[in-house]
Design an enzyme around this catalytic site. Structure first.
Site, PDB file in Angstrom:
ATOM      1  N   THR A  72      66.744  20.709 110.571  1.00 17.12           N
ATOM      2  CA  THR A  72      65.654  20.071 111.307  1.00 17.12           C
ATOM      3  C   THR A  72      64.664  19.409 110.351  1.00 17.12           C
ATOM      4  O   THR A  72      64.284  18.242 110.531  1.00 17.12           O
ATOM      5  CB  THR A  72      64.914  21.117 112.173  1.00 17.12           C
ATOM      6  OG1 THR A  72      65.856  21.711 113.072  1.00 17.12           O
ATOM      7  CG2 THR A  72      63.785  20.482 112.970  1.00 17.12           C
ATOM      8  N   GLN A 179      76.832  19.673 111.083  1.00 14.27           N
ATOM      9  CA  GLN A 179      78.039  20.247 111.681  1.00 14.27           C
ATOM     10  C   GLN A 179      79.299  19.983 110.874  1.00 14.27           C
ATOM     11  O   GLN A 179      80.256  20.741 110.941  1.00 14.27           O
ATOM     12  CB  GLN A 179      78.231  19.710 113.112  1.00 14.27           C
ATOM     13  CG  GLN A 179      77.239  20.257 114.109  1.00 14.27           C
ATOM     14  CD  GLN A 179      77.440  21.734 114.413  1.00 14.27           C
ATOM     15  OE1 GLN A 179      78.538  22.276 114.301  1.00 14.27           O
ATOM     16  NE2 GLN A 179      76.373  22.407 114.786  1.00 14.27           N
ATOM     17  N   CYS A 324      69.654  24.811 121.280  1.00 13.71           N
ATOM     18  CA  CYS A 324      68.262  24.388 121.353  1.00 13.71           C
ATOM     19  C   CYS A 324      67.857  24.003 122.770  1.00 13.71           C
ATOM     20  O   CYS A 324      66.690  24.045 123.116  1.00 13.71           O
ATOM     21  CB  CYS A 324      68.034  23.204 120.435  1.00 13.71           C
ATOM     22  SG  CYS A 324      68.939  23.359 118.909  1.00 13.71           S
TER      23      CYS A 324
HETATM   24  C1  PLP Z   1      71.884  23.206 113.864  1.00  7.59           C
HETATM   25  C2  PLP Z   1      71.702  21.734 113.739  1.00  7.59           C
HETATM   26  C3  PLP Z   1      70.507  21.190 113.265  1.00  7.59           C
HETATM   27  C4  PLP Z   1      69.314  22.049 112.939  1.00  7.59           C
HETATM   28  O1  PLP Z   1      69.483  22.734 111.722  1.00  7.59           O
HETATM   29  P1  PLP Z   1      68.514  23.983 111.425  1.00  7.59           P
HETATM   30  O2  PLP Z   1      68.911  24.389 110.036  1.00  7.59           O
HETATM   31  O3  PLP Z   1      68.826  25.007 112.443  1.00  7.59           O
HETATM   32  O4  PLP Z   1      67.128  23.465 111.496  1.00  7.59           O
HETATM   33  C5  PLP Z   1      70.411  19.827 113.139  1.00  7.59           C
HETATM   34  N1  PLP Z   1      71.441  19.029 113.445  1.00  7.59           N
HETATM   35  C6  PLP Z   1      72.609  19.502 113.900  1.00  7.59           C
HETATM   36  C7  PLP Z   1      73.724  18.563 114.198  1.00  7.59           C
HETATM   37  C8  PLP Z   1      72.791  20.877 114.062  1.00  7.59           C
HETATM   38  O5  PLP Z   1      73.938  21.341 114.533  1.00  7.59           O
END
Ligand code: PLP
Length: 390
Positions: A72, A179, A324
């Site tokens: 994030t 991902q 989320c």
């Molecule tokens: C999980 C995820 C995030 C957020 O990452 P965090 O480390 O949890 O803040 C952002 N983008 C994608 C595609 C995610 O799967």
């Protein structure tokens, strides 16, 4: 009761070797990496080592890697930081309608502050068209942000083609690779990306740590201020245990990558075949251009949330769309963008496999799933009406 965890896209268990690597950096090697004394130097060395590992994993240089608190934050720095740095050049950004909320919500913020954002559509398989990217570029476009692989339905975007277009037009390209990193091979030069986000907890590392790759020479301003850490782009005392854990998780991912992919792909395809054998259950997302661990289905005449709860009672942990947005009853923006109707989007389920998923796990889910669906459909007024009509 048997428990089966199929929510690896939300988070993964921390690898035991990652925990072992981190522990000494809580104590006795707890020094502040900015301190000059021996305690501090040990922390600094550990950070330098992790930075090299992360850089090497994506074909970058160590001084192009900035540690952050996760995906994030990396996404926020990339978008806001470039927008701020290039505000005199232009105020137009391009992204897609299926991005993670870390991108979409940051874009919404920028729109409130004088920027314009083009949200590209996707096709029925969830893919962005490079032609659409090309057509959306304007003289005032400063950044294109397209996620490498989607967190909800696993579609893998034609990023190298998009990279070539961005390069030809002199526009920065950012990708959220949270991902795909650790699973798909990534080379920032082959993909021609200028900024790339990754996260620790999606690859068997700890939560609260991630990184942002910024190609040398790319203009990006910090969005928080304080000390001089991470060359002032991300000030704040470094999370040394987290950084060490991320480094070890990346090392393990690189060592095991091909074996993980083979294992997950085989089990994924078995799971897809088992689930879609149930009537009115369909696969969402591209059948081949998808992450090895991702299964996303629509189960007609059933609410996704009821399915999740019923499966949870049988020990099976899955989700609808992204973690989320779970808890809100809005249908997935990703599936709606792919053209699914609200009925299909509401009955969607995401099952994501990991390195620790076993064949017995998959067999258990394939056994339980038809029973759970049948039970829920028996209670569905819509399903019963249709049954009577037939
Ligand atoms: C999980 C995820 C995030 C957020 O990452 P965090 O480390 O949890 O803040 C952002 N983008 C994608 C595609 C995610 O799967």
């Amino acid at each position: 009761m048997r428990t089966v965890y199929l929510d690896h896209a939300a988070t993964t268990p921390v690898h035991p070797e990652v925990i072992a690597a981190m522990l000494p950096y809580f104590n006795p090697m707890y020094g502040n990496a900015s301190s000059v004394h021996g305690f501090g130097r040990k922390g600094r060395m550990a950070i330098d080592n992790a930075r090299e590992i992360v850089a090497q994993a994506i074909g970058a240089q160590p001084n192009e890697i900035y540690f952050t608190s996760g995906g994030t934050e990396s996404d926020n720095i990339a978008l806001m930081g470039v927008a701020e740095a290039l505000r005199e050049k232009g105020r137009h950004l391009i992204t897609s309608s299926i991005e993670h909320h870390a991108i979409l919500d940051t874009c919404a913020y920028l729109e409130k502050h004088g920027y314009e954002v083009t949200y590209l559509p996707v096709d029925v398989d969830g893919l962005v068209s490079p032609d659409d990217v090309q057509a959306a570029i304007r003289p005032d476009t400063i950044l294109i942000s397209i996620g490498h692989a989607n967190n909800e339905m696993g579609a893998i975007q034609p990023l190298a083609e998009i990279g070539a277009i961005a390069k030809a037009h002199g526009v920065y390209l950012h990708t959220d690779a949270v991902q795909s990193f650790g699973t798909l091979p990534i080379d920032v030069n082959e993909l021609q990306v200028d900024l790339l986000s990754l996260s620790g907890h999606k690859i068997y590392g700890p939560k609260g740590i991630g990184a942002l790759y910024v190609r040398r020479g790319t203009r990006v301003r910090p969005i928080q201020f304080g000390g001089g850490q991470e060359r002032k782009l991300r000030p704040g005392t470094e999370n040394v245990p987290g950084i060490v854990g991320l480094g070890r998780a990346v090392e393990l991912a690189m060592e095991e990558r091909e074996a993980r992919v083979e294992h997950m792909t085989r089990l994924r395809d078995k799971l897809i075949a088992g689930l879609t054998a149930v009537p009115d259950v369909t696969l969402n997302g591209h059948p081949e251009k998808r992450l090895p661990g991702n299964v996303n289905i629509s189960v007609k005449y059933v609410e996704g949330e009821s399915l999740i709860l019923s499966l949870d009672l049988r020990g099976i942990a899955v989700s609808s769309g992204s973690a989320c947005t779970s808890g809100s009853l809005d249908p997935s923006h990703v599936l709606i963008a792919m053209g699914l109707d609200h009925l299909q989007a509401h009955g969607s389920l995401r099952l994501t496999l990991g390195r620790d998923t076993s064949e017995a796990d998959i067999d258990y889910v394939i056994e339980v799933f038809p029973e759970v669906v049948a039970k829920l459909r028996a209670m569905s007024p819509l399903y019963n009406r249709l049954e009577r009509e037939e």
